[in-house]
Scaffold this motif. Sequence first.
Motif, PDB file in Angstrom:
ATOM      1  N   GLN A   1      35.217  87.082  51.346  1.00 21.61           N
ATOM      2  CA  GLN A   1      35.278  86.323  52.770  1.00 21.61           C
ATOM      3  C   GLN A   1      35.604  87.228  53.801  1.00 21.61           C
ATOM      4  O   GLN A   1      35.860  87.111  55.099  1.00 21.61           O
TER       5      GLN A   1
ATOM      6  N   PHE B   1      33.785  92.873  54.224  1.00 21.78           N
ATOM      7  CA  PHE B   1      32.313  93.238  54.170  1.00 21.78           C
ATOM      8  C   PHE B   1      32.304  94.696  54.444  1.00 21.78           C
ATOM      9  O   PHE B   1      32.809  95.186  55.264  1.00 21.78           O
TER      10      PHE B   1
ATOM     11  N   SER C   1      27.887  79.076  54.619  1.00 24.07           N
ATOM     12  CA  SER C   1      27.153  79.005  56.334  1.00 24.07           C
ATOM     13  C   SER C   1      26.546  80.085  56.757  1.00 24.07           C
ATOM     14  O   SER C   1      25.403  79.967  57.359  1.00 24.07           O
ATOM     15  N   ARG C   2      27.229  81.236  56.118  1.00 25.09           N
ATOM     16  CA  ARG C   2      26.600  82.392  56.441  1.00 25.09           C
ATOM     17  C   ARG C   2      27.460  83.407  55.955  1.00 25.09           C
ATOM     18  O   ARG C   2      28.586  83.433  55.512  1.00 25.09           O
ATOM     19  N   VAL C   3      26.701  84.758  55.789  1.00 20.70           N
ATOM     20  CA  VAL C   3      27.721  85.969  55.586  1.00 20.70           C
ATOM     21  C   VAL C   3      27.590  86.596  57.113  1.00 20.70           C
ATOM     22  O   VAL C   3      26.682  87.027  57.656  1.00 20.70           O
ATOM     23  N   GLY C   4      28.829  86.544  57.497  1.00 23.34           N
ATOM     24  CA  GLY C   4      28.769  87.489  58.887  1.00 23.34           C
ATOM     25  C   GLY C   4      30.074  87.388  59.380  1.00 23.34           C
ATOM     26  O   GLY C   4      31.230  87.369  58.572  1.00 23.34           O
ATOM     27  N   ALA C   5      30.226  87.642  60.702  1.00 16.95           N
ATOM     28  CA  ALA C   5      31.722  87.878  61.448  1.00 16.95           C
ATOM     29  C   ALA C   5      32.246  86.608  62.017  1.00 16.95           C
ATOM     30  O   ALA C   5      31.512  85.710  62.415  1.00 16.95           O
ATOM     31  N   ILE C   6      33.567  86.495  61.746  1.00 16.22           N
ATOM     32  CA  ILE C   6      34.187  85.428  62.502  1.00 16.22           C
ATOM     33  C   ILE C   6      35.067  86.078  63.878  1.00 16.22           C
ATOM     34  O   ILE C   6      35.777  86.955  63.711  1.00 16.22           O
TER      35      ILE C   6
END
Lengths: 166, 148
Positions: free
Chosen positions: B15, B18, B53-58
């Motif tokens: 989480q 990455f 919901s995605r793999v990405g940036a918060i």
Amino acid sequence: MIDRTERAIIAETQSGLPLVARPYQAIAEKLGLPATLVEQKIKAMLERGVIRRIGAVPDHYRLGYTVNGMSVWDVEDGLVDEMGELVGALDYVTHCYRRPRRARLWPYNLFAMIHGRTNEEVEDKVDAIAKILGPAQHGHDVLYSKRILKKTGIRLQNQDKQSCSD
Amino acid sequence: MDLTTLEKDLVNGWQKGFPLVARPYARIADALGISEERVLEILAGLEARGILSRVGAIVAPNTLGASSLVAMRVARDQLDEVAAIVSSEPGVNHNYEREDNFNLWFVVTAPDADGLDATLARIEARTGHATLRLPLQKAYHIDLGFAL
């Protein structure tokens, strides 16, 4: 804040990184930038705290954590920062923020979001927070979510009108 | 929702952090002792099932412009109509019904403070209801993810 290139990268990736072997390359090609620049800019935003983290973003509801309680607390102004740090560090609190009170309308200045599988689970956690806050809090409430009416990532809008600090 | 051990390891372990390398999924694959293709396949499966919901940036709040949490107090029989107007604003990214006198809670993001004012003025005019602004003053939690 963020420069034009960084804004473009966030806009391009806000619904997720592409699931391909070279995701930064794929983003770079779409934006007409070198892949190394995309990596550098993302790294710079992480270091500045613009991006908090990058990784898998789970959907609490799909994982069975269907109860979402927004606990709100009236904490003494002089103690709210100290208490906020304690509450924010709890592993079951996903967001913890200080917000303004509003005269006659809203007495609570500390918000802690709690996710649980059942109402009881959330209530237990609220009780635990109440113990931590002790006499520093003068009242609290828990606002359970009833319906999600809209939930999307942050959508950047009016790209060309935005004031960017490049 | 049942997850395989590998799926759980991926969701729990990745989480944050990455990899910022040309082939990040290969780096994750190495750490898990599986192939890059398998990692991509598992992530695609988790996304398809809605578990991710995605793999990405918060992105941290208030770094892309101005934003605020906003509450409204709406009579039950008007709630759907008011909520639909609020949700129709592109700057509104979360909108929840909650059990309270203040029963509609949403987050508005705009390019700047004037944009935020304009969005809320539009919502008030279109719904005929006042908005209560509760902008973030301080964040106490560095969102490190969610343990399964």
